[in-house]
Design a protein around this motif. Structure first.
Motif, PDB file in Angstrom:
ATOM      1  N   ARG A  71      38.931  29.003  29.116  1.00  0.00           N
ATOM      2  CA  ARG A  71      38.979  30.260  28.449  1.00  0.00           C
ATOM      3  C   ARG A  71      37.716  31.003  28.315  1.00  0.00           C
ATOM      4  N   GLY A  72      37.580  32.007  29.331  1.00  0.00           N
ATOM      5  CA  GLY A  72      36.219  32.870  29.018  1.00  0.00           C
ATOM      6  C   GLY A  72      35.194  32.419  29.917  1.00  0.00           C
ATOM      7  N   GLU A  73      35.638  31.299  30.768  1.00  0.00           N
ATOM      8  CA  GLU A  73      34.705  30.683  31.789  1.00  0.00           C
ATOM      9  C   GLU A  73      34.480  31.625  32.926  1.00  0.00           C
ATOM     10  N   PRO A  74      33.305  32.241  33.469  1.00  0.00           N
ATOM     11  CA  PRO A  74      32.851  33.213  34.498  1.00  0.00           C
ATOM     12  C   PRO A  74      33.334  32.382  35.757  1.00  0.00           C
ATOM     13  N   VAL A  75      34.413  32.999  36.471  1.00  0.00           N
ATOM     14  CA  VAL A  75      34.444  32.875  38.078  1.00  0.00           C
ATOM     15  C   VAL A  75      33.868  33.845  38.880  1.00  0.00           C
ATOM     16  N   ALA A  76      32.907  33.700  39.850  1.00  0.00           N
ATOM     17  CA  ALA A  76      32.176  34.345  40.808  1.00  0.00           C
ATOM     18  C   ALA A  76      33.324  35.067  41.765  1.00  0.00           C
ATOM     19  N   LEU A  77      33.117  36.316  42.090  1.00  0.00           N
ATOM     20  CA  LEU A  77      33.726  36.886  42.988  1.00  0.00           C
ATOM     21  C   LEU A  77      33.127  37.818  43.971  1.00  0.00           C
ATOM     22  N   ALA A  78      33.076  37.387  45.234  1.00  0.00           N
ATOM     23  CA  ALA A  78      32.116  38.361  46.041  1.00  0.00           C
ATOM     24  C   ALA A  78      33.090  38.673  47.421  1.00  0.00           C
ATOM     25  N   MET A  79      33.334  39.941  47.488  1.00  0.00           N
ATOM     26  CA  MET A  79      34.227  40.233  48.663  1.00  0.00           C
ATOM     27  C   MET A  79      34.033  41.728  48.662  1.00  0.00           C
ATOM     28  N   PRO A  80      34.248  42.372  49.891  1.00  0.00           N
ATOM     29  CA  PRO A  80      34.304  43.984  49.990  1.00  0.00           C
ATOM     30  C   PRO A  80      35.894  44.294  49.173  1.00  0.00           C
ATOM     31  N   ASN A  81      36.093  45.491  49.411  1.00  0.00           N
ATOM     32  CA  ASN A  81      37.182  46.369  48.817  1.00  0.00           C
ATOM     33  C   ASN A  81      38.323  45.659  49.379  1.00  0.00           C
ATOM     34  N   LEU A  82      38.925  44.680  49.513  1.00  0.00           N
ATOM     35  CA  LEU A  82      40.036  44.212  50.178  1.00  0.00           C
ATOM     36  C   LEU A  82      41.351  43.858  49.336  1.00  0.00           C
ATOM     37  N   PRO A  83      42.502  43.980  49.704  1.00  0.00           N
ATOM     38  CA  PRO A  83      43.594  43.684  48.621  1.00  0.00           C
ATOM     39  C   PRO A  83      43.331  42.344  47.905  1.00  0.00           C
ATOM     40  N   GLY A  84      42.793  41.547  48.533  1.00  0.00           N
ATOM     41  CA  GLY A  84      42.412  40.086  47.898  1.00  0.00           C
ATOM     42  C   GLY A  84      41.514  40.079  46.571  1.00  0.00           C
ATOM     43  N   TRP A  85      40.966  41.359  46.347  1.00  0.00           N
ATOM     44  CA  TRP A  85      40.002  41.488  45.304  1.00  0.00           C
ATOM     45  C   TRP A  85      40.868  41.519  44.049  1.00  0.00           C
ATOM     46  N   PRO A  86      41.681  42.861  44.015  1.00  0.00           N
ATOM     47  CA  PRO A  86      42.712  42.859  42.825  1.00  0.00           C
ATOM     48  C   PRO A  86      43.406  41.450  42.365  1.00  0.00           C
ATOM     49  N   VAL A  87      44.073  40.850  43.498  1.00  0.00           N
ATOM     50  CA  VAL A  87      44.956  39.574  43.531  1.00  0.00           C
ATOM     51  C   VAL A  87      43.855  38.577  42.739  1.00  0.00           C
ATOM     52  N   ILE A  88      42.920  38.466  43.327  1.00  0.00           N
ATOM     53  CA  ILE A  88      42.074  37.220  42.776  1.00  0.00           C
ATOM     54  C   ILE A  88      41.743  37.641  41.464  1.00  0.00           C
ATOM     55  N   ALA A  89      41.163  38.748  41.275  1.00  0.00           N
ATOM     56  CA  ALA A  89      40.760  39.180  39.850  1.00  0.00           C
ATOM     57  C   ALA A  89      41.935  39.089  38.651  1.00  0.00           C
ATOM     58  N   LEU A  90      43.095  39.234  39.299  1.00  0.00           N
ATOM     59  CA  LEU A  90      44.482  39.116  38.339  1.00  0.00           C
ATOM     60  C   LEU A  90      44.620  37.699  38.068  1.00  0.00           C
ATOM     61  N   GLY A  91      44.249  36.711  39.098  1.00  0.00           N
ATOM     62  CA  GLY A  91      44.491  35.458  38.928  1.00  0.00           C
ATOM     63  C   GLY A  91      43.471  34.866  38.036  1.00  0.00           C
ATOM     64  N   ILE A  92      42.225  35.156  38.348  1.00  0.00           N
ATOM     65  CA  ILE A  92      41.187  34.844  37.338  1.00  0.00           C
ATOM     66  C   ILE A  92      41.577  35.118  35.764  1.00  0.00           C
TER      67      ILE A  92
END
Length: 538
Positions: A71-92
């Motif tokens: 809980r609260g652990e940072p997970v880095a996310l680096a990608m352009p504005n693709l549909p995957g960005w919101p999906v991955i953020a929601l998963g995190i």
């Protein structure tokens, strides 16, 4: 009521009551109407439903849980504005972790400095960014696992760490004070810092933006949000991602925020609200691009990051057929401080304070509130104000007061009708077409060159870009200005590249050794004025 209380300016709208987090909002909407569109890829036409987004994000959350993400652990996310960005953020977020948002346009050395501040065990990147992330982790001395978000035909990019058996779309256990995101900002001065944003911050900011955007026709599930601002920056995260998620509006993504692509996507998908970089507003006003597209569905074209001249807003508004406005925000305030508020603000202002936001206008020298209509430093307080800087107690204390006021470092004044006017920036941050450039970061790179003894970077006024970075360098060996500029260009993003390098004998410093940057900045402003005057006479 004390004198200070009497000078507190308040938003016309109260603070959001129990705002819903983006995750809870998505899962709520997925349960109510699972086949409605959640995201549309403006480039490929991929359009996953709310049900698919809920399933994909559950699989990502399960994969992170299998790796022991806490809980609260940072997970880095680096990608352009693709549909995957919101999906991955929601998963995190469903895993109870925090999104550490990184630019896909940074080089390995830039990314390494930021990874070192956060030390994530896991990073998720699109294929074209994955190698940069691996190199950055190695430079930072980290053993970060880099998961690649590949894109299958007809699907959004989902990282290879996703589990095969994601759970049903149930709400995660998220407390308001849990860490939700770390977004990088230069604060009021100095190199980039990790801004810690909580679940409450993101939920409140989303509700504030939704209130602001509720112009004619409202801002709700029948709206269509064009995400032209990058999700890794606070404007994109708050206004282009969390806000539409909170009201159930489908999000149209465009991987590269170029004006023609954004306008085409807005027309093709009948966008009602568009959050775009400053350059898009300027190009719409200066070119005939907008009339070539049917933008009759648009109700608001919004931007931020730097002052937009009133004439630009008025011309852009006429060309797109709806209000085109800039608001005021900063990463430390999640996204929004002021802007339109159910109605367009006057073009020479940055609008009204966001719902539930308070402001003081403070004299820097005395620390007292100034008289009505007088300019001073803008201090704000509200539910969107950050928790603090990641791992930097000293910087947090310098920016946040004990009673919750955020010192913005910006000079402004309040009009009688409650609209805020920004006069100038007190901080040293350079803004090139709205993009942030931290002088200390560029100076650090310059000082790594063996032929540089000392360096100072300031912003030079530029009519096309607002400001451009200029370096004053004290040499320690033989290196031409061109060589030094190319050295920086090979290590930093395009907007951080030096426009000019001046070789000097020394830099102005106080007896304590502190750089007197304002003297250098004043010289550049004087030189820019002289050059402008000479150009006008010829």
């Amino acid at each position: 009521m004390t004198a200070i209380e009497a000078r507190i300016h308040r938003s016309p709208f109260p603070a959001p009551v129990a705002p819903v987090s983006p995750v809870v909002a998505l899962l709520r909407d997925a349960a109510a109407d699972p086949e409605s569109l959640a995201i549309v890829d403006g480039a490929s036409g991929v359009a996953p439903s709310r049900r698919r987004v809920a399933e994909w994000s559950a699989a990502i959350a399960a994969g992170l849980a299998e790796r022991g993400v806490e809980r609260g652990e940072p997970v880095a996310l680096a990608m352009p504005n693709l549909p995957g960005w919101p999906v991955i953020a929601l998963g995190i977020w469903r895993a109870g972790a925090a999104v550490c948002a990184l630019s896909p346009f940074w080089g390995a050395e830039e990314t390494a400095r930021l990874l070192a501040l956060v030390s994530p065990r896991i990073a998720i990147a699109s294929p074209e960014v994955a190698e940069v992330m691996r190199d950055a982790a190695a430079i930072a001395g980290l053993g970060t696992e880099v998961a690649v978000a590949e894109e299958a035909p007809g699907d959004a990019p989902v990282p290879d760490l996703a589990a095969d058996d994601g759970d049903a779309p149930t709400a995660p256990r998220l407390a308001p004070d849990d860490l939700a995101a770390i977004v990088f900002s230069s604060g009021t001065s100095g190199p980039f810092k990790g801004v810690r944003l909580t679940v409450r911050n993101l939920a409140a900011s989303a509700a504030q933006v939704a209130t602001s955007f509720a112009l004619d026709g409202g801002y709700d599930g029948d709206s269509v949000a064009l995400a032209g601002a990058p999700f890794f920056a606070s404007m994109g995260l708050g206004a282009a991602l969390c806000a539409p998620l909170s009201v159930g509006a489908p999000i149209v993504t465009v991987p590269v925020p170029q004006t023609e692509a954004l306008l085409a996507a807005a027309a093709a998908h009948r966008a009602t609200h568009a959050v775009v970089p400053l350059t898009v507003l300027e190009e719409v006003a200066s070119a005939a691009a907008a009339p070539a597209h049917d933008l009759s569905s648009l109700r608001l074209l919004a931007t931020g990051g730097a002052h937009v001249p009133p004439a630009v807003e008025l011309v852009a508004s006429e060309r797109v057929g709806c209000p085109a406005r800039d608001g005021y925000g900063m990463t430390e305030a999640t996204s929004m401080i002021s802007g339109p508020l159910g109605r367009p603000n006057d073009p020479d202002t940055v609008g009204w304070l966001a719902a539930g936001t308070q402001a003081r206008i403070v004299d820097q020298e005395s620390g007292r509130d100034v008289e009505a209509g007088t300019a001073g430093e803008v201090w704000i307080r509200g539910p969107q104000v950050m928790e603090g800087y990641h791992g930097d107690v000293q910087a947090t204390a310098a920016t946040l007061t004990a009673d919750g006021w955020l010192r913005t470092g910006d000079l402004g004044r309040m009009l009688e009708d409650g609209q805020l006017v920004l006069v100038d920036r007190l901080k040293e941050l350079i803004k090139v077409r709205g993009a942030q450039v931290a002088p200390a970061e560029v100076e650090l790179v310059l000082r790594e060159h063996p032929a540089v003894r000392d360096a100072a970077v300031v912003g030079r006024p530029d009519p096309a870009r607002g400001e451009v970075p200029v370096a004053h360098v004290v040499p320690a060996g033989n290196a031409s200005p061109k060589e030094l500029a190319e050295y920086v260009a090979s290590r930093l993003a395009r907007h951080k590249r030096l426009h000019d390098v001046r070789i000097v004998e020394s830099l102005p410093r106080a007896p304590s050794g502190k750089l007197l940057r304002y003297l250098i900045r004043d010289r550049e402003r004087d030189a820019a004025r002289r050059a402008s005057g000479a150009a006008q006479r010829t």
